[in-house]
Each structure stands twice: as C-alpha cells, then as structure tokens.
Design a protein around this motif. Structure first.
Motif, PDB file in Angstrom:
ATOM      1  N   SER A  53      30.682 -93.517  51.296  1.00 49.20           N
ATOM      2  CA  SER A  53      29.592 -92.542  51.318  1.00 49.20           C
ATOM      3  C   SER A  53      29.878 -91.359  50.387  1.00 49.20           C
ATOM      4  O   SER A  53      30.976 -90.821  50.368  1.00 49.20           O
ATOM      5  CB  SER A  53      29.393 -92.035  52.753  1.00 49.20           C
ATOM      6  N   ARG A  54      28.874 -91.011  49.581  1.00 45.75           N
ATOM      7  CA  ARG A  54      28.922 -89.862  48.669  1.00 45.75           C
ATOM      8  C   ARG A  54      29.953 -90.023  47.543  1.00 45.75           C
ATOM      9  O   ARG A  54      30.388 -89.038  46.936  1.00 45.75           O
ATOM     10  CB  ARG A  54      29.173 -88.553  49.425  1.00 45.75           C
ATOM     11  N   ALA A  55      30.326 -91.262  47.234  1.00 48.22           N
ATOM     12  CA  ALA A  55      31.250 -91.500  46.124  1.00 48.22           C
ATOM     13  C   ALA A  55      30.557 -91.244  44.791  1.00 48.22           C
ATOM     14  O   ALA A  55      29.384 -91.576  44.602  1.00 48.22           O
ATOM     15  CB  ALA A  55      31.776 -92.927  46.169  1.00 48.22           C
ATOM     16  N   ARG A  62      34.800 -98.819  55.727  1.00 43.87           N
ATOM     17  CA  ARG A  62      34.495 -98.924  54.291  1.00 43.87           C
ATOM     18  C   ARG A  62      33.228 -98.154  53.952  1.00 43.87           C
ATOM     19  O   ARG A  62      33.166 -97.446  52.936  1.00 43.87           O
ATOM     20  CB  ARG A  62      34.357-100.390  53.890  1.00 43.87           C
ATOM     21  N   LYS A  63      32.207 -98.288  54.765  1.00 41.79           N
ATOM     22  CA  LYS A  63      30.952 -97.561  54.508  1.00 41.79           C
ATOM     23  C   LYS A  63      31.175 -96.055  54.578  1.00 41.79           C
ATOM     24  O   LYS A  63      30.650 -95.311  53.742  1.00 41.79           O
ATOM     25  CB  LYS A  63      29.872 -97.979  55.509  1.00 41.79           C
ATOM     26  N   ALA A  64      31.946 -95.610  55.551  1.00 41.04           N
ATOM     27  CA  ALA A  64      32.196 -94.176  55.704  1.00 41.04           C
ATOM     28  C   ALA A  64      32.940 -93.619  54.502  1.00 41.04           C
ATOM     29  O   ALA A  64      32.622 -92.526  53.995  1.00 41.04           O
ATOM     30  CB  ALA A  64      32.976 -93.909  56.991  1.00 41.04           C
ATOM     31  N   ARG A 119      23.477 -99.229  51.784  1.00 43.67           N
ATOM     32  CA  ARG A 119      23.425 -98.743  53.167  1.00 43.67           C
ATOM     33  C   ARG A 119      23.767 -97.261  53.275  1.00 43.67           C
ATOM     34  O   ARG A 119      23.330 -96.589  54.212  1.00 43.67           O
ATOM     35  CB  ARG A 119      24.377 -99.565  54.036  1.00 43.67           C
ATOM     36  N   VAL A 120      24.582 -96.749  52.354  1.00 45.68           N
ATOM     37  CA  VAL A 120      24.950 -95.323  52.423  1.00 45.68           C
ATOM     38  C   VAL A 120      24.171 -94.476  51.415  1.00 45.68           C
ATOM     39  O   VAL A 120      24.508 -93.321  51.165  1.00 45.68           O
ATOM     40  CB  VAL A 120      26.471 -95.127  52.231  1.00 45.68           C
ATOM     41  N   GLY A 121      23.111 -95.059  50.836  1.00 48.11           N
ATOM     42  CA  GLY A 121      22.228 -94.278  49.978  1.00 48.11           C
ATOM     43  C   GLY A 121      22.654 -94.135  48.537  1.00 48.11           C
ATOM     44  O   GLY A 121      22.196 -93.230  47.835  1.00 48.11           O
ATOM     45  N   ILE A 122      23.519 -95.031  48.056  1.00 46.98           N
ATOM     46  CA  ILE A 122      23.960 -94.999  46.663  1.00 46.98           C
ATOM     47  C   ILE A 122      23.178 -96.042  45.867  1.00 46.98           C
ATOM     48  O   ILE A 122      23.067 -97.197  46.291  1.00 46.98           O
ATOM     49  CB  ILE A 122      25.475 -95.291  46.553  1.00 46.98           C
ATOM     50  N   ASP A 177      22.859 -99.723  40.965  1.00 50.73           N
ATOM     51  CA  ASP A 177      22.612 -99.957  39.540  1.00 50.73           C
ATOM     52  C   ASP A 177      23.019 -98.764  38.678  1.00 50.73           C
ATOM     53  O   ASP A 177      23.240 -98.913  37.478  1.00 50.73           O
ATOM     54  CB  ASP A 177      21.132-100.273  39.306  1.00 50.73           C
ATOM     55  N   ARG A 178      23.127 -97.586  39.293  1.00 50.62           N
ATOM     56  CA  ARG A 178      23.508 -96.386  38.541  1.00 50.62           C
ATOM     57  C   ARG A 178      24.917 -95.902  38.888  1.00 50.62           C
ATOM     58  O   ARG A 178      25.380 -94.905  38.330  1.00 50.62           O
ATOM     59  CB  ARG A 178      22.509 -95.257  38.817  1.00 50.62           C
ATOM     60  N   LEU A 179      25.582 -96.595  39.786  1.00 53.68           N
ATOM     61  CA  LEU A 179      26.906 -96.169  40.220  1.00 53.68           C
ATOM     62  C   LEU A 179      27.932 -96.384  39.109  1.00 53.68           C
ATOM     63  O   LEU A 179      28.091 -97.507  38.625  1.00 53.68           O
ATOM     64  CB  LEU A 179      27.315 -96.981  41.461  1.00 53.68           C
ATOM     65  N   PRO A 180      28.652 -95.348  38.676  1.00 52.17           N
ATOM     66  CA  PRO A 180      29.736 -95.542  37.713  1.00 52.17           C
ATOM     67  C   PRO A 180      30.797 -96.471  38.320  1.00 52.17           C
ATOM     68  O   PRO A 180      31.320 -96.196  39.400  1.00 52.17           O
ATOM     69  CB  PRO A 180      30.284 -94.125  37.509  1.00 52.17           C
ATOM     70  N   LEU A 181      31.070 -97.558  37.621  1.00 55.86           N
ATOM     71  CA  LEU A 181      31.917 -98.601  38.194  1.00 55.86           C
ATOM     72  C   LEU A 181      32.825 -99.208  37.127  1.00 55.86           C
ATOM     73  O   LEU A 181      32.398 -99.451  35.999  1.00 55.86           O
ATOM     74  CB  LEU A 181      31.021 -99.705  38.789  1.00 55.86           C
TER      75      LEU A 181
END
Length: 216
Positions: free
Chosen positions: A94-96, A89-91, A126-129, A132-136
C-alpha cells in the motif's frame, strides 16, 4: 503515493521488494544495507511472521537535502513471499512509489515467479495502485546457481514491452543489487517530478535525485 510533511519540509518515498518466497528479497535488502555508508542508513528492522519475515530500513533517515532545502527520505521494504501472508503483502505494498520484483532464475521456479507477479498486479489494484503506471523493475536473482534460465529465455518471456526492464543479479555476491535500486529510482522520478515539481521548484534533476539517494 509519497508523503510530503510540509512542517518538516520532508518528502518520504516508499519502495517495495516483492516476489516469491526464497527469491532473494531479504538478501537484496541485506546487501543494500551492507553497501550503504553508516551515516546514510537506519537500523534494519524485522517483522517476524510464521515461517517468513518482512524487513525494512530507511535510507537517509535524516533526509537527503535538495538544493531548495527539501529533505528526501527513502524507505525500503520487503514483503513475505509465502501465500498465507497475502494480507501482509497488501499492507506493505500500500502507498508504494515503486516496486522491485525479485524473481528466481532457476528453471523450476518459473511458474512460481509468474504466480507471484500476477499476485503483485492483483494486489496493486486492491490497494488502489494503478499497475500500468507503477514504476517497476524486474530482477532475476541467483545467477550464480546452476540450472538457471538463460538471459535470452528470460528476456523473451519478461521483456515484451519497455515497461518492465530486467536486471540480472546475484544478491548473495552483491551483484546487480545497486543497479536494481538505481534503475527503480530513475523510473520513480518522473511521477514525483510531475507531482512535486522536483526540478522546477527544488532544482533537483533526475540525475541528482538518483545520485543523492545512492550516496554518490
């Protein structure tokens, strides 16, 4: 997070469908693949894991062309829902550029939905995202089943702020699937426009961006 290949003048975006096991992530991608015109989609690929799987395919494998000539490609992924596949899942996350969280509308899945959402927030960090700013977008799937939470119950629990718009869906019946993707693309656009000047440099408005990637 998007990748710009200046040599080929191609901008590649990555959207991830996240959520608990059996919530309908695979069904969403299957429906999107079925609803997309043959010339607009790549082959559906499956990565099998023990008792679970990850799916992905490309929309516009050759690129949707902006007026400036910039090609925009969209990659769609699901994550395996089972807990033992957290490293996968983390992999995948990543970079989504954006995430559709697919929740199960059934009453007995409320705790599972919450655990998976908390896992999404933790793994994003954990993957650097920046979560709070992630489009969801949150999709509550399986609205065709009995013993499901009412829309009012869901909105009271999941819409405490405007950050997480909720879509009600039945992916098996192709209902709410395109709406989820369209809403997510609308939320992804501002960040891309800020970084890559889609409107100013490439004459690509939010409306044209969304319509182009949906093949409208």
């Amino acid at each position: 997070m998007a990748e710009l290949d200046e040599q080929s003048n191609r901008l590649t975006l990555k959207l991830v469908y996240y959520g608990p096991a059996l919530s309908g992530k695979t069904t969403n991608l299957g429906a999107l693949h079925e609803l997309s015109s043959p010339e607009l989609k790549g082959e559906m690929m499956v990565l099998e894991t023990q008792k679970d799987r990850t799916l992905f395919f490309d929309l516009f494998p050759l690129g949707f062309e902006a007026p400036s000539g910039l090609l925009i490609q969209l990659k769609l992924y699901t994550v395996p829902g089972q807990v033992q596949h957290d490293s996968t899942r983390k992999a995948v996350l990543s970079r989504a550029d954006g995430v559709a969280f697919i929740a199960d509308s059934q009453h007995n899945q409320s705790h599972t939905n919450l655990e998976s959402f908390e896992n999404l927030a933790a793994n994003a960090g954990r993957v650097g995202i920046d979560f709070d700013r992630l489009p969801l977008v949150v999709q509550f799937n399986k609205r065709d089943l009995k013993n499901i939470l009412s829309e009012q119950e869901i909105r009271e629990r999941w819409e405490p702020s405007p950050w997480w718009p909720v879509v009600f869906a039945s992916a098996l019946q192709n209902q709410g699937v395109l709406e989820t993707l369209e809403l997510l693309l609308q939320r992804v656009y501002p960040g891309l426009d800020e970084e890559y000047k889609l409107a100013a440099a490439h004459q690509l408005s939010r409306e044209a961006f969304v319509a182009g990637l949906l093949g409208k």
